[in-house]
Design a protein around this motif. Structure first.
Motif, PDB file in Angstrom:
ATOM      1  N   LEU A  39      36.447  -3.709   3.022  1.00 35.66           N
ATOM      2  CA  LEU A  39      35.742  -4.372   4.114  1.00 35.66           C
ATOM      3  C   LEU A  39      35.365  -5.802   3.767  1.00 35.66           C
ATOM      4  O   LEU A  39      35.375  -6.679   4.623  1.00 35.66           O
ATOM      5  N   ALA A  40      34.994  -6.012   2.487  1.00 32.82           N
ATOM      6  CA  ALA A  40      34.542  -7.340   2.072  1.00 32.82           C
ATOM      7  C   ALA A  40      34.543  -7.440   0.557  1.00 32.82           C
ATOM      8  O   ALA A  40      34.533  -6.429  -0.150  1.00 32.82           O
ATOM      9  N   LEU A  41      34.540  -8.670   0.087  1.00 32.46           N
ATOM     10  CA  LEU A  41      34.337  -8.967  -1.325  1.00 32.46           C
ATOM     11  C   LEU A  41      33.028  -9.720  -1.412  1.00 32.46           C
ATOM     12  O   LEU A  41      32.734 -10.572  -0.566  1.00 32.46           O
ATOM     13  N   ALA A  42      32.238  -9.407  -2.422  1.00 27.80           N
ATOM     14  CA  ALA A  42      30.929 -10.031  -2.567  1.00 27.80           C
ATOM     15  C   ALA A  42      30.744 -10.495  -4.005  1.00 27.80           C
ATOM     16  O   ALA A  42      31.499 -10.108  -4.892  1.00 27.80           O
ATOM     17  N   THR A  43      29.718 -11.302  -4.211  1.00 30.48           N
ATOM     18  CA  THR A  43      29.377 -11.769  -5.551  1.00 30.48           C
ATOM     19  C   THR A  43      27.963 -11.302  -5.862  1.00 30.48           C
ATOM     20  O   THR A  43      27.038 -11.543  -5.069  1.00 30.48           O
ATOM     21  N   HIS A  44      27.804 -10.622  -6.996  1.00 36.17           N
ATOM     22  CA  HIS A  44      26.478 -10.151  -7.419  1.00 36.17           C
ATOM     23  C   HIS A  44      25.577 -11.366  -7.649  1.00 36.17           C
ATOM     24  O   HIS A  44      25.956 -12.316  -8.336  1.00 36.17           O
ATOM     25  N   HIS A  45      24.394 -11.332  -7.074  1.00 37.13           N
ATOM     26  CA  HIS A  45      23.460 -12.460  -7.117  1.00 37.13           C
ATOM     27  C   HIS A  45      23.103 -12.885  -8.531  1.00 37.13           C
ATOM     28  O   HIS A  45      23.061 -14.079  -8.841  1.00 37.13           O
ATOM     29  N   ASP A  46      22.830 -11.935  -9.412  1.00 35.77           N
ATOM     30  CA  ASP A  46      22.358 -12.267 -10.759  1.00 35.77           C
ATOM     31  C   ASP A  46      23.482 -12.501 -11.761  1.00 35.77           C
ATOM     32  O   ASP A  46      23.379 -13.379 -12.616  1.00 35.77           O
ATOM     33  N   THR A  47      24.551 -11.722 -11.665  1.00 39.25           N
ATOM     34  CA  THR A  47      25.596 -11.766 -12.692  1.00 39.25           C
ATOM     35  C   THR A  47      26.840 -12.544 -12.283  1.00 39.25           C
ATOM     36  O   THR A  47      27.700 -12.797 -13.125  1.00 39.25           O
ATOM     37  N   GLU A  48      26.939 -12.879 -10.990  1.00 46.85           N
ATOM     38  CA  GLU A  48      28.125 -13.550 -10.445  1.00 46.85           C
ATOM     39  C   GLU A  48      29.378 -12.665 -10.506  1.00 46.85           C
ATOM     40  O   GLU A  48      30.486 -13.130 -10.279  1.00 46.85           O
ATOM     41  N   GLU A  49      29.193 -11.374 -10.802  1.00 44.83           N
ATOM     42  CA  GLU A  49      30.324 -10.442 -10.854  1.00 44.83           C
ATOM     43  C   GLU A  49      30.848 -10.195  -9.442  1.00 44.83           C
ATOM     44  O   GLU A  49      30.078 -10.075  -8.493  1.00 44.83           O
ATOM     45  N   ARG A  50      32.191 -10.118  -9.313  1.00 48.54           N
ATOM     46  CA  ARG A  50      32.818  -9.846  -8.027  1.00 48.54           C
ATOM     47  C   ARG A  50      32.708  -8.354  -7.717  1.00 48.54           C
ATOM     48  O   ARG A  50      32.991  -7.505  -8.554  1.00 48.54           O
ATOM     49  N   ILE A  51      32.314  -8.038  -6.482  1.00 52.20           N
ATOM     50  CA  ILE A  51      32.087  -6.668  -6.037  1.00 52.20           C
ATOM     51  C   ILE A  51      32.964  -6.411  -4.810  1.00 52.20           C
ATOM     52  O   ILE A  51      33.070  -7.246  -3.921  1.00 52.20           O
ATOM     53  N   VAL A  52      33.591  -5.227  -4.767  1.00 55.72           N
ATOM     54  CA  VAL A  52      34.403  -4.819  -3.625  1.00 55.72           C
ATOM     55  C   VAL A  52      33.606  -3.825  -2.785  1.00 55.72           C
ATOM     56  O   VAL A  52      33.049  -2.866  -3.319  1.00 55.72           O
ATOM     57  N   ILE A  53      33.539  -4.054  -1.495  1.00 57.49           N
ATOM     58  CA  ILE A  53      32.877  -3.145  -0.562  1.00 57.49           C
ATOM     59  C   ILE A  53      33.981  -2.489   0.246  1.00 57.49           C
ATOM     60  O   ILE A  53      34.779  -3.179   0.892  1.00 57.49           O
ATOM     61  N   TYR A  54      34.053  -1.148   0.169  1.00 58.04           N
ATOM     62  CA  TYR A  54      35.168  -0.462   0.817  1.00 58.04           C
ATOM     63  C   TYR A  54      34.711   0.841   1.456  1.00 58.04           C
ATOM     64  O   TYR A  54      33.649   1.370   1.135  1.00 58.04           O
ATOM     65  N   GLN A  55      35.508   1.328   2.402  1.00 62.10           N
ATOM     66  CA  GLN A  55      35.138   2.503   3.191  1.00 62.10           C
ATOM     67  C   GLN A  55      36.259   3.534   3.173  1.00 62.10           C
ATOM     68  O   GLN A  55      37.433   3.196   3.332  1.00 62.10           O
TER      69      GLN A  55
END
Length: 71
Positions: A19-35
């Motif tokens: 659904l989206a790709l995000a960046t963790h606020h504190d670590t700048e790690e890339r996060i995948v949001i999926y369903q």
């Protein structure tokens, strides 16, 4: 492997839509949001884990493959 929006197939057979790709606020790690396309549940996973290799029948395969229908 660069993750993009689209449909991915889990190595065990389930299908998921990124659904989206995000960046963790504190670590700048890339996060995948999926369903899940089976039950509608929404999940998050680190991008590095999303594209990791796993063992299936003695061979290394992608945890999730695809990206079909991506934007």
């Amino acid at each position: 492997m660069s993750i993009e929006k689209g449909i991915y197939e889990h190595f065990k057979g389930g299908k998921y839509e990124v659904l989206a790709l995000a960046t963790h606020h504190d670590t700048e790690e890339r996060i995948v949001i999926y369903q899940s396309l089976q039950d509608g549940k929404v999940y998050v996973r680190e991008e590095t884990m999303f594209s990791e290799l796993v063992e299936k029948e003695g061979q290394k395969v992608l945890l999730l493959k695809g990206g079909y229908g991506g934007f």
